[in-house]
Design a protein around this motif. Structure first.
Motif, short mmCIF file in Angstrom:
data_model
loop_
_atom_site.label_atom_id
_atom_site.label_comp_id
_atom_site.label_asym_id
_atom_site.label_seq_id
_atom_site.Cartn_x
_atom_site.Cartn_y
_atom_site.Cartn_z
N VAL A 170 0.84 -1.21 0.00
CA VAL A 170 0.00 0.00 0.00
C VAL A 170 0.87 1.26 0.00
N LEU A 171 1.87 1.30 0.89
CA LEU A 171 2.71 2.49 1.00
C LEU A 171 3.56 2.69 -0.26
N SER A 172 4.09 1.60 -0.80
CA SER A 172 4.94 1.71 -1.99
C SER A 172 4.16 2.23 -3.19
N LEU A 173 2.97 1.68 -3.40
CA LEU A 173 2.15 2.15 -4.52
C LEU A 173 1.75 3.60 -4.33
N GLY A 174 1.36 3.95 -3.11
CA GLY A 174 0.95 5.33 -2.85
C GLY A 174 2.07 6.32 -3.04
N LEU A 175 3.24 6.03 -2.44
CA LEU A 175 4.37 6.95 -2.53
C LEU A 175 4.93 7.00 -3.96
N GLY A 176 5.00 5.82 -4.61
CA GLY A 176 5.52 5.79 -5.97
C GLY A 176 4.64 6.57 -6.94
N CYS A 177 3.32 6.41 -6.81
CA CYS A 177 2.40 7.17 -7.68
C CYS A 177 2.44 8.66 -7.35
N TRP A 178 2.55 8.99 -6.08
CA TRP A 178 2.61 10.40 -5.67
C TRP A 178 3.83 11.07 -6.28
N ALA A 179 4.98 10.38 -6.21
CA ALA A 179 6.20 10.94 -6.79
C ALA A 179 6.10 11.04 -8.30
N ALA A 180 5.51 10.00 -8.94
CA ALA A 180 5.40 10.01 -10.39
C ALA A 180 4.46 11.09 -10.90
N ALA A 181 3.51 11.49 -10.07
CA ALA A 181 2.58 12.54 -10.47
C ALA A 181 3.22 13.92 -10.46
N ARG A 182 4.41 14.01 -9.84
CA ARG A 182 5.12 15.30 -9.77
C ARG A 182 6.57 15.10 -10.20
N PRO A 183 6.81 14.68 -11.41
CA PRO A 183 8.19 14.37 -11.85
C PRO A 183 9.11 15.57 -11.80
N GLY A 184 10.26 15.38 -11.15
CA GLY A 184 11.27 16.43 -11.08
C GLY A 184 11.01 17.49 -10.04
N ARG A 185 9.86 17.46 -9.41
CA ARG A 185 9.55 18.49 -8.40
C ARG A 185 10.14 18.09 -7.05
N LEU A 186 9.96 19.00 -6.08
CA LEU A 186 10.52 18.79 -4.75
C LEU A 186 9.96 17.51 -4.12
N THR A 187 8.65 17.28 -4.28
CA THR A 187 8.04 16.08 -3.71
C THR A 187 8.68 14.82 -4.26
N ASP A 188 8.90 14.80 -5.56
CA ASP A 188 9.52 13.64 -6.21
C ASP A 188 10.93 13.42 -5.67
N ARG A 189 11.68 14.48 -5.51
CA ARG A 189 13.06 14.33 -5.01
C ARG A 189 13.08 13.88 -3.56
N ILE A 190 12.19 14.43 -2.75
CA ILE A 190 12.16 14.04 -1.32
C ILE A 190 11.80 12.57 -1.17
N ILE A 191 10.77 12.14 -1.90
CA ILE A 191 10.36 10.73 -1.81
C ILE A 191 11.48 9.82 -2.32
N GLY A 192 12.13 10.22 -3.41
CA GLY A 192 13.20 9.40 -3.96
C GLY A 192 14.38 9.25 -3.01
#
Length: 320
Positions: A120-142
């Motif tokens: 559940v967490l992996s799908l949620g966080l992965g999709c959240w990051a993918a929805a904001r490619p290159g943005r701060l959220t994507d970098r923080i999650i990565g």
């Protein structure tokens, strides 16, 4: 109709090959376990010996346990009985199946809970990051996911013990069992589950994010963006289905990592699972008990990997 029958036959053939491959790997793994325990210093007779015991008494115990027989013969006898559910007799004279009756369900509860939360967490966080490619959220999650996966389970366990038990007193430091052999309260599951979930969530979040990034360049996904569909709709309906094979493989791989990590986590939190049994069995050079734990865990991992193989085959076979 012919195409449908051909696809069904292909899937059945893939299933047969996958089952055979997993079975061979499991047999090889069990043979390696027998050889590894045999290579350790001492044996079950020496581990169970008492002070002042004579060499004759120890030799008699070795004969009683069958340790004077060749290793290949003992392994063959154990494997012959395995299909009937007989996991042999431990060095203490009790059936291995009986010794695993209580701890194995506890490990399944721990590992199953960690598995569901990881997915559940992996799908949620992965999709959240993918929805904001290159943005701060994507970098923080990565970066957070990479750091989480880099930290071993025993380090996470120690940090959780310090933070949630010793410093704050919010959760019990060790697991206390009830009359049924299970943890007395559900709160005793929180830290062991978190110790398993945190590293595997980091691993699978990176996989989900990478799989969605690969799908973002697919023609049908680019067409969906050009049609003006919302980002979350494109991800869930167009990109995520194509990422299923990679995501399923990563999650299936986590099953083995979760069970392997459970050995360490259960020992640190005094959790009544097979990890504690396995640690004691290795110390006692109890080959049938060690092999029984590995057989149960190996069968479970093989089933999950087989399900992932079938899912990948079905998804890839459904593509035009």
């Amino acid at each position: 109709m012919a195409a449908l029958n051909h696809r069904a036959l292909a899937l059945a053939g893939h299933l047969a090959v996958a089952v055979a491959r997993r079975a061979v790997l499991l047999v090889l793994l069990l043979a390696l376990v027998f050889a590894a325990v045999e290579a350790l210093p001492g044996d079950a007779a020496a581990a169970a010996s008492e002070r002042g015991e004579s060499p004759a008494d120890r030799a008699a115990r070795r004969h009683l346990l069958g340790l004077d027989r060749p290793l290949w013969e003992r392994f063959l006898d154990w494997m012959t009985a395995l299909p009937s559910g007989d996991l042999g007799t431990s060095a203490h004279g009790r059936p291995v199946t009986e010794l695993l009756t209580d701890p194995f369900p506890n490990t399944l509860l721990l590992g199953g809970t960690a598995f569901v939360l990881t997915v559940v967490l992996s799908l949620g966080l992965g999709c959240w990051a993918a929805a904001r490619p290159g943005r701060l959220t994507d970098r923080i999650i990565g970066h957070t996911a990479t750091a989480a996966f880099a930290v071993p389970e025993f380090v996470v366990s120690v940090l959780l013990l310090l933070l949630l038990s010793l410093w704050t007193g919010w959760l019990p430091a060790v697991t206390v069992t009830g009359a049924d052999g299970a943890p007395a309260t559900w709160t005793m599951l929180i830290m062991p589950v978190l110790a398993l979930v945190i590293p595997q969530t980091g691993w699978n979040t990176r996989i989900v994010r990478g799989a969605l990034a690969d799908q973002a360049t697919a023609p049908h996904v680019e067409a969906a963006f050009l049609d003006g569909l919302p980002t979350h709709q494109v991800l869930l309906r167009h990109a995520l289905p194509g990422a299923v094979p990679a995501v399923a493989t990563g999650i299936a791989t986590s099953t083995g990592m979760l069970l392997g990590g459970a050995v360490v986590v259960e020992t640190l939190f005094n959790y009544p699972g097979v990890g504690t049994v396995l640690a004691g069995a290795v110390a006692a050079r109890d080959t049938p008990l060690v092999a029984g734990v590995v057989a149960g865990a190996g069968a479970l991992i093989s089933l999950v990997l087989l399900a992932a193989d079938l899912l990948r085959a079905r998804v890839l076979g459904a593509r035009p």
